[in-house]
Design a protein around this motif. Structure first.
Motif, mmCIF file in Angstrom:
data_model
loop_
_atom_site.group_PDB
_atom_site.id
_atom_site.type_symbol
_atom_site.label_atom_id
_atom_site.label_comp_id
_atom_site.label_asym_id
_atom_site.label_seq_id
_atom_site.Cartn_x
_atom_site.Cartn_y
_atom_site.Cartn_z
ATOM 1 N N ASP A 86 0.859 -1.184 0.000
ATOM 2 C CA ASP A 86 0.000 0.000 0.000
ATOM 3 C C ASP A 86 0.894 1.233 0.000
ATOM 4 O OD1 ASP A 86 -2.399 -1.265 -0.077
ATOM 5 O OD2 ASP A 86 -2.845 -1.091 2.058
ATOM 6 N N THR A 87 0.662 2.141 -0.947
ATOM 7 C CA THR A 87 1.510 3.311 -1.091
ATOM 8 C C THR A 87 0.667 4.581 -1.099
ATOM 9 O OG1 THR A 87 1.423 3.318 -3.525
ATOM 10 C CG2 THR A 87 3.120 1.968 -2.482
ATOM 11 N N ARG A 93 0.766 8.875 -2.327
ATOM 12 C CA ARG A 93 1.376 9.994 -3.037
ATOM 13 C C ARG A 93 0.634 11.254 -2.635
ATOM 14 N NH1 ARG A 93 1.527 8.747 -9.323
ATOM 15 N NH2 ARG A 93 -0.535 7.888 -8.895
ATOM 16 N N LYS A 123 -3.131 12.136 -3.534
ATOM 17 C CA LYS A 123 -3.730 10.973 -4.192
ATOM 18 C C LYS A 123 -4.239 9.982 -3.151
ATOM 19 C CE LYS A 123 -2.438 12.220 -8.399
ATOM 20 N NZ LYS A 123 -3.396 12.545 -9.482
ATOM 21 N N GLU A 155 -2.837 3.750 -2.867
ATOM 22 C CA GLU A 155 -2.809 2.817 -3.989
ATOM 23 C C GLU A 155 -2.151 1.506 -3.561
ATOM 24 O OE1 GLU A 155 -1.769 4.838 -7.942
ATOM 25 O OE2 GLU A 155 -0.936 6.199 -6.449
ATOM 26 N N ARG A 156 -2.683 0.422 -4.029
ATOM 27 C CA ARG A 156 -2.092 -0.890 -3.757
ATOM 28 C C ARG A 156 -1.299 -1.334 -4.983
ATOM 29 N NH1 ARG A 156 -5.313 -5.080 -0.271
ATOM 30 N NH2 ARG A 156 -4.664 -3.423 1.180
ATOM 31 N N VAL A 157 -0.010 -1.564 -4.777
ATOM 32 C CA VAL A 157 0.885 -1.964 -5.861
ATOM 33 C C VAL A 157 1.254 -3.428 -5.677
ATOM 34 C CG1 VAL A 157 3.102 -1.528 -6.984
ATOM 35 C CG2 VAL A 157 1.819 0.372 -6.000
ATOM 36 N N ARG A 214 6.347 7.454 -4.609
ATOM 37 C CA ARG A 214 5.391 6.890 -3.665
ATOM 38 C C ARG A 214 6.058 6.650 -2.310
ATOM 39 N NH1 ARG A 214 3.715 4.208 -8.541
ATOM 40 N NH2 ARG A 214 1.463 4.282 -8.847
#
Length: 208
Positions: free
Chosen positions: A57-58, A60, A63, A66-68, A87
């Motif tokens: 989980d990141t 920015r 934003k 986001e899950r990468v 990130r």
């Protein structure tokens, strides 16, 4: 699997996972540093987490979180499978099995993770000074050498870098940055600009 925040000690996470009955984490119990540090080292090709790191989980600035997920590429165990540009790593899920543990032991014997293990846990440069003024000199002159908060401290040899212990939290780094910046402002009348960016768990930038 085990879900952990990026500032958590990797070895402690693996021990806790083992106590909970999860298997396959033994090879990572000897690792030093944090979960986030291991992910960054993996991204740089210095630590073997392919097949173990399930998602990250990141955040920015401005934003949503986001899950990468690392891209599956056969024979690749480096940053090309994980895009973390601009990130901040918040937390991650690690998953493994007894069979994976044997493969991890072989990869942990490689020189690359050993190089990572020897690296100091540091962050920096921390500040950017006004034009023509060195941040290191200002920090030294205002008594910031060795200044510490929790598990984070300004280096005595390189005062514009923060060194962290295993117990350090991201909150320690943030508070230390604020403390050093305010001390320089109070004693030297110079306002340093942080070279580090801090975001909260919602991805919003934290003002210093």
């Amino acid at each position: 699997g085990a879900v952990a925040w990026s500032g958590a000690n990797l070895a402690q996470v693996c021990r806790a996972a083992a106590r909970s009955g999860l298997q396959g984490f033994d090879a990572l119990m000897a690792a030093s540093g944090t979960v986030g540090g291991a992910i960054d080292a993996f991204r740089s090709g210095y630590f073997p987490l392919s097949g173990v790191l399930e998602w990250v989980d990141t955040a920015r600035p401005g934003k949503p979180i986001e899950r990468v997920t690392p891209a599956a590429r056969r024979g690749v165990d480096r940053g090309s499978v994980l895009d973390l540009r601009r990130r901040v790593v918040l937390r991650a899920r690690l998953g493994t099995s007894p069979d994976d543990d044997n493969a991890l032991r072989i990869r942990m014997a490689d020189d690359r993770p050993n190089r990572w293990q020897r690296q100091q846990r540091t962050a920096g440069p921390v500040f950017v000074g006004p034009h023509g003024v060195r941040s290191e000199a200002l920090l030294a002159e205002t008594g910031c050498l060795g200044l510490s908060v929790g598990g984070a401290r300004l280096s005595e040899s390189s005062p514009n870098r923060i060194r962290t212990s295993r117990s350090a939290r991201s909150a320690d780094v943030l508070e230390l940055t604020q403390l050093a910046r305010q001390r320089v402002l109070d004693r030297a009348g110079v306002e340093l600009v942080s070279a580090l960016s801090f975001v909260d768990e919602h991805g919003k930038v934290i003002d210093l």
